[in-house]
Design an enzyme around this catalytic site. Structure first.
Site, PDB file in Angstrom:
ATOM      1  N   ARG A  45       0.690  -1.251  -0.251  1.00 49.14           N
ATOM      2  CA  ARG A  45      -0.108  -0.001   0.004  1.00 49.14           C
ATOM      3  C   ARG A  45       1.470   1.423   0.258  1.00 49.14           C
ATOM      4  NH1 ARG A  45      -4.501  -2.152   3.513  1.00 49.14           N
ATOM      5  NH2 ARG A  45      -3.263  -2.103   5.070  1.00 49.14           N
ATOM      6  N   LYS A 203      -3.269 -21.855  13.846  1.00 50.65           N
ATOM      7  CA  LYS A 203      -1.940 -22.355  13.898  1.00 50.65           C
ATOM      8  C   LYS A 203      -2.078 -24.062  14.800  1.00 50.65           C
ATOM      9  CE  LYS A 203       0.510 -17.843  15.295  1.00 50.65           C
ATOM     10  NZ  LYS A 203       0.395 -16.677  15.936  1.00 50.65           N
TER      11      LYS A 203
HETATM   12  N1  HSE Z   1      -0.213 -12.250  16.973  1.00 50.00           N
HETATM   13  C1  HSE Z   1       0.785 -13.617  16.771  1.00 50.00           C
HETATM   14  C2  HSE Z   1       1.427 -13.774  18.074  1.00 50.00           C
HETATM   15  C3  HSE Z   1       1.979 -12.962  15.716  1.00 50.00           C
HETATM   16  O1  HSE Z   1       1.062 -12.790  19.042  1.00 50.00           O
HETATM   17  O2  HSE Z   1       2.103 -14.457  18.358  1.00 50.00           O
HETATM   18  C4  HSE Z   1       2.416 -14.170  15.270  1.00 50.00           C
HETATM   19  O3  HSE Z   1       1.589 -15.030  14.408  1.00 50.00           O
END
Ligand code: HSE
Length: 435
Positions: A45, A203
């Site tokens: 951007r 994850k």
């Molecule tokens: N927001 C994520 C964390 C960043 O705090 O682990 C990495 O995926």
């Protein structure tokens, strides 16, 4: 040999880190990959401030990158789901290999992206999507390929871990700890993704698929964040010999697979219980190897770039190899993925920490233990605290043995109906994480 051209989508924290690492370690990377790797064009951007874009064609149009005829690998670091999905599908259709750090995208649309990539004979690599710089995808997919994975447990959201550590070590309040994590750049653009467990759920979805050879099933996870954890619970857990960690947990049982993200009490003597601050760690238990622990930075510009660049090296190494012989996206051959059921949360079995607020009067504990006993729930430890200054109710802390979640839900409902119980019961699951 000519260097491989990379087209970069996104020049934010991780994009900038990737450009910097590729430049700084160019010599080592070329020695490893067998060819140079250079970013030939990038779209973002805004023009970046923190990285040297000399020699990189810059555009504000991401389609100019995925359609660039000279680009061989597209690296997607823009985050978000819809635009990223569209761009990656187009890159695949154009015959480009793809590297992405986008956990939400892989967790929600990975099955579709991998099918498209297989049909086109290109790679989609995503090491940076889980636990930042820790090479956990490679470890499970390749390093542990000889094992049947029994379970895995991960501290996979640095923001939650930072906040819980600050609550324990510094007596911080929730909001204060979150503001600090945001200031340090660990939190997601929408920090609800962190504190409500969604980021960790993305994850865990990915980890579970490569561990057990099942399709990505984000919608089947049980997800809880850390908003209900108080400083009081952190202190009581500590007194009982436990630490509260926000854990992603997956286990293969005879009935199906447990997939859950929630705060968990872990015995403080476990190495993983001592992973503090923003660091991530994943504990994987394989039937042959036993428990193995992977620890490192789960976020940040260069730790995440470390994983992106490792994927680039992998892609360059196999550019010429037969698509059939590449490492499968989800570790298992696509036609060998299992339809093992994901267990409903009621069928999951764990031990529990319960904190009740109750009037300090005769018969209260007898009622509580009767309700638990009638449901076959056995108590491991029980502590009653002094009433706080000016209050006439007391905290009662119970640790139970393992029981099915359905039984515990029923017991908690009955306990909360007692006249003498003055507040909703706080329930935190407990995992021993022993072999
Ligand atoms: N927001 C994520 C964390 C960043 O705090 O682990 C990495 O995926």
């Amino acid at each position: 040999m000519k260097p491989v051209n990379v087209g970069l989508l996104g020049l934010g924290t991780v994009g900038g880190g990737t450009v910097n690492v590729l430049r700084r370690n160019a010599h080592e990377i070329t020695r490893r990959a067998g060819r140079g790797i250079r970013v030939s064009c990038a779209a973002a951007r805004d023009r970046p401030r923190d990285c040297n874009v000399e020699g990189i064609r810059f555009s504000r149009d991401p389609y100019s990158v995925v359609d660039d005829p000279d680009v061989q690998i597209v690296v997607e670091l823009i985050g978000g789901v819809e635009l990223a999905r569209e761009l990656i599908l187009r890159a695949i259709a154009n015959g480009r290999h793809v590297v992405t750090a986008n956990k939400a995208l892989i967790a929600r649309h990975g099955n579709e992206l991998f099918a498209a990539a297989r049909a086109r004979g290109v790679m989609v690599a995503f090491e940076a999507a889980v636990a930042g710089g820790i090479p956990i995808i490679k470890a499970i997919r390749e390093g542990l390929a000889g094992n049947r994975i029994e379970w895995l447990a991960g501290i996979i959201n640095g923001t939650c871990n930072y906040m819980l550590s600050a609550m324990r070590e510094e007596g911080r309040e929730f909001d204060e700890a979150l503001a600090e994590a945001q200031r340090l750049g660990y939190a997601e653009a929408d920090p609800a993704f962190d504190v409500d467990g969604i980021d960790a759920a993305h994850k865990l979805t990915i980890l579970a698929s490569i561990a057990f050879g099942i399709p990505l099933q984000f919608d089947r996870l049980h997800v809880e964040g850390i908003r209900y954890i108080t400083r009081t619970d952190v202190v009581y857990a500590e007194e009982l010999g436990y630490r509260i960690k926000h854990l992603g947990f997956a286990r293969a049982t005879a009935q199906g697979i447990e997939l859950r993200v929630h705060p968990t009490l872990i015995p403080h003597r476990r190495l993983i219980a001592n992973v503090d601050g923003v660091m991530n760690a994943v504990l994987v238990n394989g039937d042959a190897v036993g428990p193995t622990l992977y620890y490192g930075a789960g976020a940040g510009a260069e730790p995440t770039a470390s994983a992106v660049v490792a994927d680039l090296v992998d892609v360059v190494r196999v550019l010429t190899s037969d698509p059939e012989n590449r490492v499968p996206h989800l570790a298992f051959q696509p036609d060998a993925l299992a339809d093992t059921p994901i267990l409903p949360m009621e069928a999951v079995e764990t031990a529990y920490y319960l904190r009740l607020q109750a009037l300090d009067q005769p018969g209260v504990l007898a009622d509580v233990t009767r309700i638990l006993g009638e449901r076959g729930i056995s108590i491991e430890a029980m502590v009653q605290k002094e009433p706080a200054e000016g209050q006439d109710d007391v905290s009662v802390i119970l640790l139970t043995h393992r029981v099915r979640e359905g039984q515990m839900n029923d017991a908690i409902q009955h306990i909360e109906r007692l006249q003498s119980v003055t507040a909703p019961v706080t329930r935190i699951r407990v995992e021993g994480l022993g072999r």
